[in-house]
Design a protein around this motif. Structure first.
Motif: not given
Length: 938
Positions: A448-449, A470-471
């Motif tokens: 997510t990162e 990944i945002r």
């Protein structure tokens, strides 16, 4: 007595010295030194020839005062006779063509000849080896020989070692290996790797009890490998990899031999690996990659304690434990990917202290990564992708692997602990920045990162983070330390929205591959780095125009900006980018003319400009793109006649011009055609008129051959691309929108078996040509919404692969040919809104079509329509194609009967009745013409 003994001793010493002096005088024979010098003069010395040239030994050859050839480099003589018995010119930088009458054959006392690692310019091996009857060692490997191996080599019954391997440019070939080796029963070494054999192995090889090495790699072998060869009593090395048609199996029992190296990768061996393999106590190398081996991996592998290389990848092997691996303490290379291994990873990895390569990818392994893995200090390559691993990793553990260069953890459910690495923790910081890691693959890991440790890697070349979650923005710190080394970045299929501080200039000076496609980027087009080769930023929300600065990237080969909100005009300067091969600007808002930017030496293979707002004409300069395979200009506002000059492009597989303003006839303009490779032709929804383009269809030769391909594959373009750092291949699949089986469908991938023609929604008129029946590989044919007249040609029944046939909304007459009932693959059939009549065929696929397929044809009868045929649904229809035709046939039958009767009562009666019939036919023709004209004017 003592004096006599001294006298005899001195005499013996004198005679011995005299003998040696005499021997020195005759060391080199003039005929042999002359032969050697002539051989030298026939070649030049090329010290630049890649990697093969070590030292030109013939430089020392000279006919000086003594002319002693026995002192020359690479020459060895018999001490007693002075005859040349060995010539070793390996890696001597020789370059040139070997003469058929080479003077080497005058060295009749030769016992050893080594010409390996030279360049003989693909010349044939000369015939004449039978002169060298004493030859025991022959090495002509890696020297660019070609042609057939001379059969007279097989007459050298003294041969112990023969190496003809790795003449790869134009491989040597040996028509009959059995005849070749028949007399060479004393062979200890036989290496024919890369010699084209194209035959089964002769069973006589199993009798070569002295054989220690057998090299048969990449020989085109077929048939079955004699299992008895595995049990030769002295065989130590066996290479037979890269022979995909070579089948075989291992000895089921009593397998005990001195084998040290066994490589059978990329062959077709099947069955199980027997337990008796554990008896091969001398085995150090085993390569069995990409075979059809199955069953359990025998735990007896644990007995092979001398193994340093073990390759079992890409088979169907299973094992519920890998604990046997930890006994193999000498392993340096372990590859067991792509099998059916289950269970967890061994906990005792620290036993494998010498391990450099570990590949376990694509198995059913699960659980956590054991901490002992991080103790493998020599590990350089670690592949654990596509397993079921989970858990949280500490980046500090990675940095314990000081030698690690490649790490593949893709397709697992892992995450990384947040570890602060800074200058205050000097050891940790030093480990991070000094890491040798250059290839990091973490795609599809549910991240997510961005993992923090990436920013500390200073040697990173490849970074794969695609298909994660990944945002947010792309931080600049991820390439802080690797800005100069990064060559390949893939961040595709994430949830990225932009760049940190909206800085779209990436400053990655050596980057050649960048893929940020399928994200949520809402920004202007980032400036591609100066050495970029592949640039894919499709499927985002980019806006504004393409800056002309993109044309300064002189290395660009693949540009994909499709599915964005880019607007403005397409920069004409794109044509100045010489390497550009694949261009995809589809589904944007570009307007204006298609620029005439194609240079005289266009290397483009794919042009996709569909679904924009382009207008004007198709630039004729496209005809310069001789390598073009895919052209899609659909869904624009192009106003032009058919670009008939496309017929010059022999590799063209896809032409899509649908939904534009193309107009005019096609048939009359085409004379010399060359659509030999065409798979898909879509001219639908335009204003083309005139007859159907029969000449064009007649030249679609690829549509006439049924593809027997079993495996599912997709049409695409492969482009091999190299940069200063790496070499890789890029695949771009064809994409388009087609009317398939009555429904408009968007294809992101298209099967190689899809052969389609769509000429619907135009103004074509006239008859459907019979020659369409020659296009036997057609899967889709759509001629609907035109002004076609006449009958449905029975030749359409030849299209045995046809899945969709749409002839609706035309002026077709007559019956449905009964032969069409034989089209067993037909899923969609639409002939609605015509003027067809007669019974609907019964059986096979026709029983599955609904009434809508036949609607608005008043003369049709039979199931599934409500109106029944007068002669019953199950009555075989008459052979003609319409009611009117049946009337004609009856009249013609009557005409023949009357004519035959007229032979008995008088010729005049027959002529009068014949004239009456002709008059009736004339009246029918006029009536039909009027009826058809009314239909056209609807």
């Amino acid at each position: 007595m003592a004096a006599l003994s001294l006298y005899l001793l001195l005499s013996w010493v004198f005679l011995l010295s005299l003998f040696r002096t005499r021997f020195a005088e005759v060391l080199c024979h003039e005929d042999e030194s002359s032969a050697l010098m002539e051989f030298k003069r026939s070649f030049r010395i090329n010290t630049t020839y890649g990697g093969r040239c070590i030292y030109p030994k013939v430089h020392s050859w000279s006919l000086d005062e003594s002319g002693d050839c026995c002192s020359w480099g690479g020459v060895k003589c018999n001490e007693a006779t002075g005859r040349v018995i060995a010539l070793d010119l390996s890696s001597s930088c020789l370059s040139g063509t070997m003469s058929p009458n080479t003077t080497l054959f005058r060295l009749v006392y030769l016992e050893s000849l080594n010409l390996a690692f030279n360049n003989f310019n693909n010349s044939p091996i000369p015939y004449g080896f039978s002169n060298l009857s004493r030859l025991q060692y022959l090495n002509l490997s890696v020297s660019d020989f070609s042609g057939e191996i001379p059969h007279d080599i097989s007459q050298l019954s003294e041969l112990i070692s023969v190496d003809l391997s790795y003449n790869e440019d134009e491989p040597l070939h040996l028509p009959n290996m059995g005849d070749f080796v028949h007399n060479l029963t004393g062979l200890k070494k036989l290496d024919l790797s890369f010699v084209y054999l194209s035959s089964p192995l002769p069973s006589i090889l199993a009798n070569f009890s002295s054989l220690t090495l057998l090299g048969l790699s990449n020989c085109g072998l077929n048939g079955e490998f004699p299992v008895s060869i595995f049990q030769l009593p002295n065989l130590e090395v066996l290479y037979a990899e890269h022979n995909p048609n070579l089948s075989g199996f291992f000895p089921k029992s009593h397998w005990d031999s001195p084998l040290k190296s066994l490589y059978l990768s990329f062959t077709n061996f099947s069955g199980e690996i027997p337990t008796s393999i554990g008896n091969l106590s001398h085995l150090t190398e085993l390569g069995l990659i990409n075979n059809n081996l199955q069953g359990q991996i025998p735990v007896s592998f644990a007995n092979l304690t001398q193994l340093s290389v073990l390759w079992l990848s890409s088979n169907n092997l299973s094992s519920d434990t890998l604990e046997w691996v930890v006994n193999l303490t000498k392993l340096t290379d372990l590859r067991i990917s792509d099998n059916r291994l289950s269970g967890g990873l061994p906990s005792s990895f620290e036993n494998l202290k010498q391990l450099e390569i570990l590949e376990l990818s694509h198995n059913d392994l699960h659980g956590d990564i054991p901490n002992t893995l991080w103790n493998l200090k020599n590990l350089q390559r670690l592949l654990l992708d596509s397993l079921n691993l989970n858990g949280t990793l500490d980046a500090n553990d990675l940095f314990k692997l000081r030698s690690l260069e490649s790490l593949y953890l893709s397709y697992n459910n892992i995450s990384f602990a947040k570890t602060l690495i800074n200058a205050t923790s000097s050891k940790l910081f030093s480990n991070a920045t000094s890491s040798k890691l250059f290839s990091l693959h973490l795609d599809s890991c549910s991240l997510t990162e961005f993992p923090q440790f990436i920013g500390y890697l200073s040697n990173l070349v490849e970074l794969e983070l695609s298909h994660n979650k990944i945002r947010g923005t792309i931080p600049r710190w991820i390439w802080n330390n690797s800005r100069e080394s990064l060559n390949h970045i893939d961040l595709s299929d994430n949830l990225l929205t932009g760049f940190e501080n909206n800085q779209t200039n990436l400053h990655l000076l050596n980057l050649s591959y960048l893929d940020i496609s399928s994200n949520l980027l809402e920004t202007i087009l980032p400036i591609p780095p100066p050495l970029i080769v592949v640039y894919n930023i499709s499927n985002n929300f980019l806006f504004r125009e393409i800056p002309t600065s993109i044309c300064q990237v002189s290395s660009l080969a693949v540009l994909d900006l499709s599915n964005n909100n880019l607007n403005g005009k397409i920069p004409s300067c794109l044509g100045s980018i010489g390497p550009l091969t694949l261009l995809n600007l589809a589904r944007n808002k570009f307007h204006g003319m298609i620029p005439r930017f194609y240079p005289n030496r266009c290397t483009w293979k794919m042009i996709d400009l569909r679904e924009n707002r382009l207008r004007g004409i198709v630039p004729r300069s496209l005809g310069n793109c001789q390598m073009l395979e895919y052209l899609n200009l659909g869904d624009n506002q192009i106003n032009d006649t058919f670009p008939f000059w496309l017929s010059k492009l022999a590799y063209l597989k896809v032409i899509v011009l649908q939904s534009n303003k193309f107009h005019g006839p096609i048939e009359g303009h085409l004379s010399q055609l060359n659509f030999t490779s065409l798979h898909i032709l879509d001219l639908s929804n335009n204003n083309f008129n005139g007859k159907l383009p029969s000449k064009l269809l007649e030249n679609c030769h690829a549509m006439k051959v049924i593809n027997g391909q079993d495996k599912l594959a997709y049409m695409s373009i492969y482009q091999s691309i190299g940069s200063s750092v790496s070499f890789y291949s890029v695949e771009m699949t064809y994409a388009m929108t087609l009317m398939n089986k009555g429904t408009e469908r968007k294809y992101e991938k298209i099967s190689t078996t899809l052969i389609a023609i769509d000429l619907s929604r135009n103004k074509f008129e006239g008859f459907i040509p019979e020659l369409i029946g020659n296009l036997k590989s057609l899967r889709m044919l759509n001629l609907s919404h035109n002004f076609l007249a006449g009958n449905i040609p029975p030749s359409l029944a030849n299209l045995t692969m046809l899945e969709s046939l749409d002839l609706s909304q035309n002026n077709l007459v007559g019956e449905i040919p009964q032969q069409l009932a034989s089209l067993t693959f037909l899923e969609v059939f639409d002939i609605s809104h015509n003027q067809l009549s007669g019974p609907i065929p019964r059986g096979t696929q026709f029983d599955t079509f609904g009434s809508s397929s036949f609607a608005m044809n008043e003369g049709l009868c039979g199931s599934p329509l409500p109106n029944k045929c007068t002669n019953g649904d199950n009555t075989p229809p008459p052979p003609s194609s319409s009611k009117v035709d049946r009337e004609e046939e009856c009249l013609f039958n009557l005409d023949w009967k009357i004519m035959l009767a007229g032979a008995g009562v008088g010729f005049l009666v027959g002529v009068m009745l014949g004239n009456l019939i002709i008059d009736k036919k004339s009246r029918w023709f006029l009536h039909s013409s009027k009826r058809m004209a009314k239909g056209w004017n609807r």
